[in-house]
Structure formats: C-alpha cells, structure tokens
Motif scaffolding. Sequence first.
Motif, PDB file in Angstrom:
ATOM      1  N   GLU A   1       1.533 -34.964  27.092  1.00 20.59           N
ATOM      2  CA  GLU A   1       0.422 -34.104  27.500  1.00 20.59           C
ATOM      3  C   GLU A   1       0.755 -32.665  27.123  1.00 20.59           C
ATOM      4  OE1 GLU A   1      -2.404 -34.859  28.715  1.00 20.59           O
ATOM      5  OE2 GLU A   1      -2.199 -36.924  29.371  1.00 20.59           O
ATOM      6  N   ARG A   2      -0.170 -32.014  26.416  1.00 19.79           N
ATOM      7  CA  ARG A   2       0.056 -30.605  26.121  1.00 19.79           C
ATOM      8  C   ARG A   2      -1.266 -29.932  25.835  1.00 19.79           C
ATOM      9  NH1 ARG A   2       1.014 -27.137  21.753  1.00 19.79           N
ATOM     10  NH2 ARG A   2       2.430 -25.450  22.297  1.00 19.79           N
ATOM     11  N   HIS A   3      -1.462 -28.782  26.423  1.00 16.38           N
ATOM     12  CA  HIS A   3      -2.678 -28.018  26.151  1.00 16.38           C
ATOM     13  C   HIS A   3      -2.531 -27.316  24.816  1.00 16.38           C
ATOM     14  CE1 HIS A   3      -6.222 -25.604  26.714  1.00 16.38           C
ATOM     15  NE2 HIS A   3      -5.510 -24.525  26.517  1.00 16.38           N
ATOM     16  N   THR A   4      -3.526 -27.454  23.957  1.00 19.45           N
ATOM     17  CA  THR A   4      -3.467 -26.873  22.617  1.00 19.45           C
ATOM     18  C   THR A   4      -3.242 -25.371  22.673  1.00 19.45           C
ATOM     19  OG1 THR A   4      -4.988 -28.569  21.866  1.00 19.45           O
ATOM     20  CG2 THR A   4      -4.714 -26.637  20.455  1.00 19.45           C
ATOM     21  N   GLY A   5      -2.264 -24.914  21.922  1.00 21.97           N
ATOM     22  CA  GLY A   5      -2.007 -23.488  21.797  1.00 21.97           C
ATOM     23  C   GLY A   5      -1.188 -22.885  22.903  1.00 21.97           C
ATOM     24  N   ARG A   6      -0.747 -23.678  23.873  1.00 22.79           N
ATOM     25  CA  ARG A   6      -0.037 -23.095  25.007  1.00 22.79           C
ATOM     26  C   ARG A   6       1.235 -22.390  24.574  1.00 22.79           C
ATOM     27  NH1 ARG A   6       3.859 -25.890  28.161  1.00 22.79           N
ATOM     28  NH2 ARG A   6       4.459 -24.652  29.951  1.00 22.79           N
ATOM     29  N   GLY A   7       1.905 -22.918  23.545  1.00 27.56           N
ATOM     30  CA  GLY A   7       3.169 -22.304  23.126  1.00 27.56           C
ATOM     31  C   GLY A   7       3.002 -20.897  22.609  1.00 27.56           C
ATOM     32  N   ALA A   8       1.794 -20.535  22.185  1.00 24.75           N
ATOM     33  CA  ALA A   8       1.589 -19.198  21.638  1.00 24.75           C
ATOM     34  C   ALA A   8       1.132 -18.199  22.664  1.00 24.75           C
ATOM     35  CB  ALA A   8       0.548 -19.261  20.525  1.00 24.75           C
ATOM     36  N   GLN A   9       0.851 -18.661  23.863  1.00 26.42           N
ATOM     37  CA  GLN A   9       0.275 -17.764  24.861  1.00 26.42           C
ATOM     38  C   GLN A   9       1.374 -17.066  25.621  1.00 26.42           C
ATOM     39  OE1 GLN A   9      -1.834 -20.967  26.547  1.00 26.42           O
ATOM     40  NE2 GLN A   9      -3.802 -20.265  25.767  1.00 26.42           N
ATOM     41  N   ARG A  10       1.330 -15.773  25.651  1.00 28.04           N
ATOM     42  CA  ARG A  10       2.372 -14.982  26.287  1.00 28.04           C
ATOM     43  C   ARG A  10       1.761 -14.030  27.293  1.00 28.04           C
ATOM     44  NH1 ARG A  10       5.759 -11.768  22.306  1.00 28.04           N
ATOM     45  NH2 ARG A  10       7.012 -11.589  24.140  1.00 28.04           N
ATOM     46  N   LEU A  11       2.450 -13.878  28.385  1.00 27.05           N
ATOM     47  CA  LEU A  11       1.998 -12.942  29.413  1.00 27.05           C
ATOM     48  C   LEU A  11       2.721 -11.626  29.210  1.00 27.05           C
ATOM     49  CD1 LEU A  11       0.167 -13.039  31.927  1.00 27.05           C
ATOM     50  CD2 LEU A  11       2.225 -13.404  33.253  1.00 27.05           C
TER      51      LEU A  11
ATOM     52  N   ALA B   1      -5.204 -14.952  36.682  1.00 27.31           N
ATOM     53  CA  ALA B   1      -4.958 -16.382  36.879  1.00 27.31           C
ATOM     54  C   ALA B   1      -5.237 -17.188  35.616  1.00 27.31           C
ATOM     55  CB  ALA B   1      -5.811 -16.913  38.028  1.00 27.31           C
ATOM     56  N   GLU B   2      -5.512 -16.518  34.510  1.00 27.76           N
ATOM     57  CA  GLU B   2      -5.795 -17.240  33.269  1.00 27.76           C
ATOM     58  C   GLU B   2      -4.573 -18.028  32.820  1.00 27.76           C
ATOM     59  OE1 GLU B   2      -7.209 -14.650  30.251  1.00 27.76           O
ATOM     60  OE2 GLU B   2      -8.965 -14.001  31.397  1.00 27.76           O
ATOM     61  N   GLY B   3      -4.808 -19.256  32.424  1.00 31.26           N
ATOM     62  CA  GLY B   3      -3.728 -20.094  31.924  1.00 31.26           C
ATOM     63  C   GLY B   3      -3.185 -21.075  32.942  1.00 31.26           C
ATOM     64  N   ILE B   4      -3.423 -20.824  34.226  1.00 26.91           N
ATOM     65  CA  ILE B   4      -2.919 -21.757  35.236  1.00 26.91           C
ATOM     66  C   ILE B   4      -3.561 -23.124  35.053  1.00 26.91           C
ATOM     67  CG2 ILE B   4      -2.857 -22.278  37.702  1.00 26.91           C
ATOM     68  CD1 ILE B   4      -2.522 -19.314  38.251  1.00 26.91           C
ATOM     69  N   ARG B   5      -4.880 -23.146  34.918  1.00 27.53           N
ATOM     70  CA  ARG B   5      -5.574 -24.420  34.742  1.00 27.53           C
ATOM     71  C   ARG B   5      -5.092 -25.123  33.480  1.00 27.53           C
ATOM     72  NH1 ARG B   5      -7.720 -27.249  38.211  1.00 27.53           N
ATOM     73  NH2 ARG B   5      -9.198 -25.675  38.935  1.00 27.53           N
ATOM     74  N   GLU B   6      -4.976 -24.391  32.370  1.00 32.39           N
ATOM     75  CA  GLU B   6      -4.572 -25.013  31.115  1.00 32.39           C
ATOM     76  C   GLU B   6      -3.162 -25.577  31.183  1.00 32.39           C
ATOM     77  OE1 GLU B   6      -7.612 -21.835  30.173  1.00 32.39           O
ATOM     78  OE2 GLU B   6      -5.951 -22.139  31.547  1.00 32.39           O
ATOM     79  N   THR B   7      -2.305 -24.908  31.939  1.00 30.49           N
ATOM     80  CA  THR B   7      -0.907 -25.321  32.011  1.00 30.49           C
ATOM     81  C   THR B   7      -0.698 -26.551  32.883  1.00 30.49           C
ATOM     82  OG1 THR B   7      -0.197 -23.028  31.676  1.00 30.49           O
ATOM     83  CG2 THR B   7       1.413 -24.540  32.631  1.00 30.49           C
ATOM     84  N   PHE B   8      -1.456 -26.660  33.970  1.00 30.00           N
ATOM     85  CA  PHE B   8      -1.155 -27.706  34.952  1.00 30.00           C
ATOM     86  C   PHE B   8      -2.234 -28.780  35.107  1.00 30.00           C
ATOM     87  CE2 PHE B   8       1.359 -24.025  36.383  1.00 30.00           C
ATOM     88  CZ  PHE B   8       2.614 -24.613  36.438  1.00 30.00           C
ATOM     89  N   ALA B   9      -3.465 -28.514  34.683  1.00 26.71           N
ATOM     90  CA  ALA B   9      -4.540 -29.484  34.906  1.00 26.71           C
ATOM     91  C   ALA B   9      -4.252 -30.865  34.327  1.00 26.71           C
ATOM     92  CB  ALA B   9      -5.853 -28.940  34.351  1.00 26.71           C
TER      93      ALA B   9
ATOM     94  N   VAL C   1      -1.842 -34.695  43.953  1.00 31.46           N
ATOM     95  CA  VAL C   1      -1.061 -33.512  43.591  1.00 31.46           C
ATOM     96  C   VAL C   1      -1.970 -32.575  42.810  1.00 31.46           C
ATOM     97  CG1 VAL C   1       1.073 -32.615  42.602  1.00 31.46           C
ATOM     98  CG2 VAL C   1       0.981 -34.996  43.366  1.00 31.46           C
ATOM     99  N   LYS C   2      -2.168 -31.366  43.343  1.00 32.84           N
ATOM    100  CA  LYS C   2      -3.094 -30.427  42.719  1.00 32.84           C
ATOM    101  C   LYS C   2      -2.482 -29.027  42.649  1.00 32.84           C
ATOM    102  CE  LYS C   2      -7.188 -32.916  44.406  1.00 32.84           C
ATOM    103  NZ  LYS C   2      -7.568 -33.436  43.082  1.00 32.84           N
ATOM    104  N   VAL C   3      -3.034 -28.246  41.746  1.00 30.43           N
ATOM    105  CA  VAL C   3      -2.610 -26.859  41.556  1.00 30.43           C
ATOM    106  C   VAL C   3      -3.740 -25.932  41.997  1.00 30.43           C
ATOM    107  CG1 VAL C   3      -2.083 -25.110  39.801  1.00 30.43           C
ATOM    108  CG2 VAL C   3      -0.928 -27.312  39.747  1.00 30.43           C
TER     109      VAL C   3
END
Length: 826
Positions: free
Chosen positions: A3-13, A214-222, A229-231
């Motif tokens: 499982e992996r959200h597309t593009g997550r590796g490029a997203q930086r805070l 809070a952007e990215g939380i849903r993409e990372t854990f959904a 178990v929920k986020v």
Amino acid sequence: MLERHTGRGAQRLQCMDENKRSGQQGSEAGRWLGAILAMVVLTTLAGGGGLWARAKLQTVATAKPVDVTAPTGRAIGYVEAFRLSAGGALHIQGWAVSPDVARAVEVFVNGRSQGSLLLELSRPDVAAAHPDLPGSAASGFSGDVVIPSLRQRMGSVEVVVVDRKGLRTTLLRQSLYPDDYRTRWNDPLQGQSLDSNDVFYFPIATSHVGEGGAEGIRETFAPYESRTVKVGIRVQILYMRTTTGASGDYAFDPDFALDKKCGERFVAEDSLNRVMRFAIEQKMPVLFTLNAGFWADAPCDAPQWDINDVLEQDENLCQWNEKNHVMPDKALAAQPGSFDSPELGRSLSLNVFAERARFYKRRNLQQASAIIQRFATQHPDLFIGVNLDPDVYMNPFFEGRQWYDYNPQTLRQFRDWLQGTGAYAGAGGPGAPDLSAYRRQRVLTLEDVNRLTGKRYDNWRDVDPPRKFPTQVSQFWKDPWTQEWEHFRRHLVKLHYDELSQWVAQTGVPANRIYSSQGFMPPGELIDPFPVRLDSPAKNYDSGGMSIEGSVPAQGRLGAIIYGNSAVNAIRMEGRTSLFSEFRRFSPQWAVVEYNTADLLHPQRMAPYDQAYRSLRDVSNFGARFISPMAWNGSPGETAGSKGYVSYTSLRRTPLEEAIQQFMMSRYDLPRSARLWTFGAGMHRDTDQWQADAGGQASATVEGLRLQLGGDGRVSVVSPSELDVRSGAFDALIVQAEGGGNGLQLGVDMQAEGGAWQALVLEAPLKQWPRGPAGFRIPFPVETALGARPYDRLRLAWRGPAGEAVVIRSVALYPSRRDASAQPAR
C-alpha cells in the motif's frame, strides 16, 4: 500486498523553528523540569499554508533504517512509481544521483536483496536541477523486481541507492503486507456488531488546520484504516485566549480571527468552528485539546484577548511562593534553551476561593464544550473526545528555588482540609463548592498539628505549611508536616481535574469522552519516582502536586502525556507495578493524549523503530483507547541531524510513522480491547516479552517466535506479566503457528500474581481447533478456577515430536462480545 499513496515520497513538510527546550540541566530535578518545559509543543509549533508542498527535484533520502550499521552514502533521489502487480513483481521508477556517482538502485525485503536496477535512463529535468552532480543526465531508473510472498507476516521493503564506493542511501522504506491482512480478523467478527468503544484512534497532533496544517494525514494513513483502527487529528483550542475580548467580557469566540498577533507570534493557531468545518469536510475524527493551563498563554502576553493574562494581573488570584511573592510572568524568560519569552513565572492559583478566575474558566470551558457536544451529536463518528488543560501543577518551574502555592486563600483551604471544616463541611461561603465528598477520613486537631510541626499553635489561623526544604542534614521529604502539605497539593490538582471534567460533563459531553492531560516523565537517577497515589510519600524534589491517581478526573478518564522511556513503559516506579499497569488500574480505559517515543532530553536523537513497535504494542495491550502522536507539523524525519531538528516533534517519514502503519495493519478489524503479540514486524524481530519456561528455547526470528521441542517433546512459553485478565473478558485465544510435526498438542495454563499455574484449556491436538486466517481459535471457558481473581500470565504448553520446531507467528486474546457492554465506565 503493498500500500502506498502516489507521490508520498516527494512530499516534504517545511521545517519550522521549534524553539524547544533541550532540557539539559545540572541537577536531576532540573533534568526532570527540563523535560516538562520541553512539553510545550503545540503552542510553539508555528506553521501555515503550503505545509505539504511537493519538491520532487529537491528531495533527500528518507530516515535511515535503524539496523543499518555500515556508513551511509550521500545520494539523493525520488521514487516516483512504486506498485505491486498481481504476479508479485514490484514496479519501481524514479531517479537518483550522488556526488560519489550513483551506480544502481537495489531493492531489499526484510533486509534481503531481491534485485537491482541500473541508473541509465535519460533525465534532463534532474540534470537541470543538479548540474553539478555526476551522472545527473542519465540518472533515471525503471523496472520490475520480483519479491517473495510474506504469507501471514508483515514485511518491510527498501529502495536503496548504491554508489561506486559501495555506500548505500535509503530512498524509500515502506511496509509490505500479506494479501490477507484486510480479511484476517473477519471470521471472529462475523455476526458481531461494533461500537465506538471497539475503535482505536491515532489523533495526530497538528495546528493551522485551516491553512493546510493537516494536509497529508489522510493520504499517509487512510490506506491502513479499518473498522477498528482509525486516524484523526488533535487540535488545541485555547478557550481562555480565543475570546471576544474586553468588549464582550472575554466570552469564548468559536470564530476567533487567527490573524491577531502578540509580537511575532500568533495569538492562536486554530479556532473551534474552523476545526469542526475541516473535520466535517474531510471526514476526519477530532480530539479537541481544551487548554487554559500553563502553556495556553505561555508564548506571549495578549491581555486584549486572553482573560488568563488579565486575571494574572491580580496577584490575589495567582500562585504565591514560600516567601509570599508573586513573580513576574517573564521571570523565567532568560533560561537558556527555553523558547522565546516563556511566560511561566506566574500562574493562577487552584484554590476554590478564587471566585473570579473560576467564573471565567467555567464559563468559557462550558461555552466551548457545549459547541463541541452539538458537533458530537450531529457527527458522532468524527468525535474522539476532549482532553483538558495539559499539565496541571503547583508551579514547579523554579527548580526547587521557589515552592508554590502559598496564596493566602490556598492556605485557608489547606487549614479547612486538615480539620474537615469550611468547604469540606459544605460551608465554604459564597462561590465555593461543597467539598464534603473530599473530606479526609481522619481529620486533624490542633494538637495533632502541633505534634506534626513541633510548634505550638494556639489557633488554626496561624497554622502554616512548611516553607523550608533542606536536602542535607535534614531531608525535607521525610518530614511528616511536609507529607501533609504534599498530600494537600496533590489533592488540589486532583480537585481541579475533577471540576474541569464535571463542568464539561454538565454540557452533555459523555464522561467516557473526557480526558485529563498530565505529563509523566522518567525520573532521573538521583530523584525519586513520581507519586502514584494521592497519599504516596513525599518526593525528594518538587513534583508540583502531580500523581497518577490525582490525574484521573471524576467525570472522565486518565489522559497521559508520555515521551521516551515513559512511552515504552520502561521507567522506575514506586513499586513493582509498571507505569502502564498503574494507568490501567486507576483508569481502565485510559488514553495517551500527547506522545512520542523520542527522549525530551535528547532533541537531536531520532527514536528507533524497535521503541515505536514496543510502545504501540504495550499501550494497546494495556487497554488505552487512543494515542496522539507528536506532531504532524513538527520536524520531518529526513531533517534528522540538521540544525533545528527536534526529535520529539518528529513523526512524518520516521520509524514511528512506519510503526503506526504496521500497527494499523496488524490490528485491521481487530477490536480495540483485544491483546495482540506479533513477535515483530518487517525487519524487526521481537520476543514480545514471551519467554521459554524451564530450560526451553525460544528465539525471535523473521518468521516469528521460534520454539524448540525438547528431548521429551515438550516446550512451554510464558506470556508477559501484568495481563490482568478477568473471567469472561476474552472468548478465545487465537494462535497462528506452524511446524511441530504431526500430532502437535497445545494446552493453556493461567497464573494469578504470586500463585500456582492452573489449567485454563486442557492439552489437545492443535488441529482439533477451528482454523481461520488469523490462526487456530481456542475457546476459553466462561468461568475460570480463579473466580473473580484476575490472572497475571498465560502459559502455552506444547507437545510433539522431540527436536521439532514450532514457529508462533502471532498470539491474540480475542475479547468477549458479551463483555463489551460491561466495560468499566472510566
């Protein structure tokens, strides 16, 4: 399954200036205090829009795996495609460059190489972004790598750049899950209904939710969420600071404008209505931190909005030190390492006669909680709960140089408490609550006081608490009068949390959704463990009136703030019982309202995966309802080791984030009250504190817990202690096991603390029990030989052909559905 959200590796805070206290102190008590000061996290995490920005051509390597001991390389890169095909091949695409010349990209599963891809594809975009790095023009890679099936075990896949020196840099580390993880726990749930008490939450701490915080939380854990178990998010609402101001008598303002500043800081980062709108729009569950405590007004003075700052101008409402002084709010501003201008020198007194302060606190808290209750009624699936006033103390921040609270009205309450009069007899006067329920079992006479103090008081008005705290010839903590004073200070903290919870409950918020927020820091080597009970002995440092028992609100549950060794249940305690066991004893459905496995005293040191795995396992197995990790707008993992990195606010792209994802998958659709031991995950191997009994052999392997049957064909393995399992709480033991040859037998024994082993399930062939995706289901009797007495440990007794090996992949105690409605209220 991957499982992996597309593009997550490029997203930086974007990394923000945390301005956090390092906590390094000269004395042990100072080190403990430094840890407390470091906990002012939400108020110092500033942020804004664009916090989840893409930076594909500037990305750096992710946090390094904790088990890599070889020197790491200097490569940078980005994995643009990462997906698993139906045939078991992993397709990978991206780019990588290094000043030491990147040679290839290698794929590892659970630490074993599965193949490599050459860097040979044309990438003019990378060449334009990194013209000074060799090979940037042909730095692309793309291809398929066949990976093995993991059967019932979780795995970890890594994409690693190898340079010409042989040094390796991890570009991506991702969890790999077996195909059945979504259905593994379906069989036990068939025909059973779930309620909110069956759900375990991860409300991620963040701020500035209206501006992208809070952007990215849903993409990372959904992708890892299930019915059980929920986020969600945790956001603090400063109910005494976000007000209408003087013109509106400082009433709570749910639409407080967030552009207001005091100096360079925002007065507040979030308004209540904005947070609720975000939750509804994004379908994101929320834990509301209702905060008007020490940290709520600590960053800066804003009396035009903050009623706390206004009230603190009246010294009669403030905490006094032992010299009858009220310090300026900025008395601690010059402390090295603390955040800019910490206003911790002055705080409101907790005595019940501070009528004006109590009026505003109760009114504003109830105004905020009434709005939250309406939200909870309309959107029950989005309401996790509320936690109240993080860190309620008698001011401990002067490190023993000053002691609190000697406010004259606090001393009046102390005298009433000693003799059971005044408010403790229902006669506290106008505005004071009836504290008859808190009346001491044994009240003191004036003669008792004289005996304890060694003085001669002629009347109660002159009775005074201790004001000197020597540590050399005379040790203050052993003085009986100091004991009374400490017990009273703990009572004040307990009373405050009780009243806060009662005020919130009066607005309709259920008690099982109300939590305190008390910090429990590891004790230093030279200082005593913190108090467990209200009547625990006094300590050899200023503990600020805190205790575990005193942190459980009358109309709510314990909310714990834990970091470092506290988060892994590995600190010294007053007795033999562990921290989490004490939490469960005083509040069976406790929760963790602020959390990171990193050490507050070592802000540059990222916590490793094994700590995160063990912490999550134990917090859950000791009955907690949720964990709120710090922090989504904290330091991203790839900045570890750089200036400004703060480990205890680091969550994104860290071992902790990965451990949370793996926890969510291992407990996919498993009810919250289940106990589960998986003996590691991915590359991490763990015995989960199960031990072979009587000379047997048990070892942690990548497949699970491996047992060796002895010469007599027997081996037993014993669970961790402190299970505290009562008759009827669990329907069955579910064991996923392999090996052992033909005719493998299993019996289950139980042991009460200090007692003898007794049979729970008689030995029988393992294969006689029904087997589902989660393993063999071994039913438990409704009643045990121990009756109402809980059992402390389990023993699994195996018998089969001598010399054979048994591999236990997981063990679960599955909760009784008949017991679900009989859970403790607290």
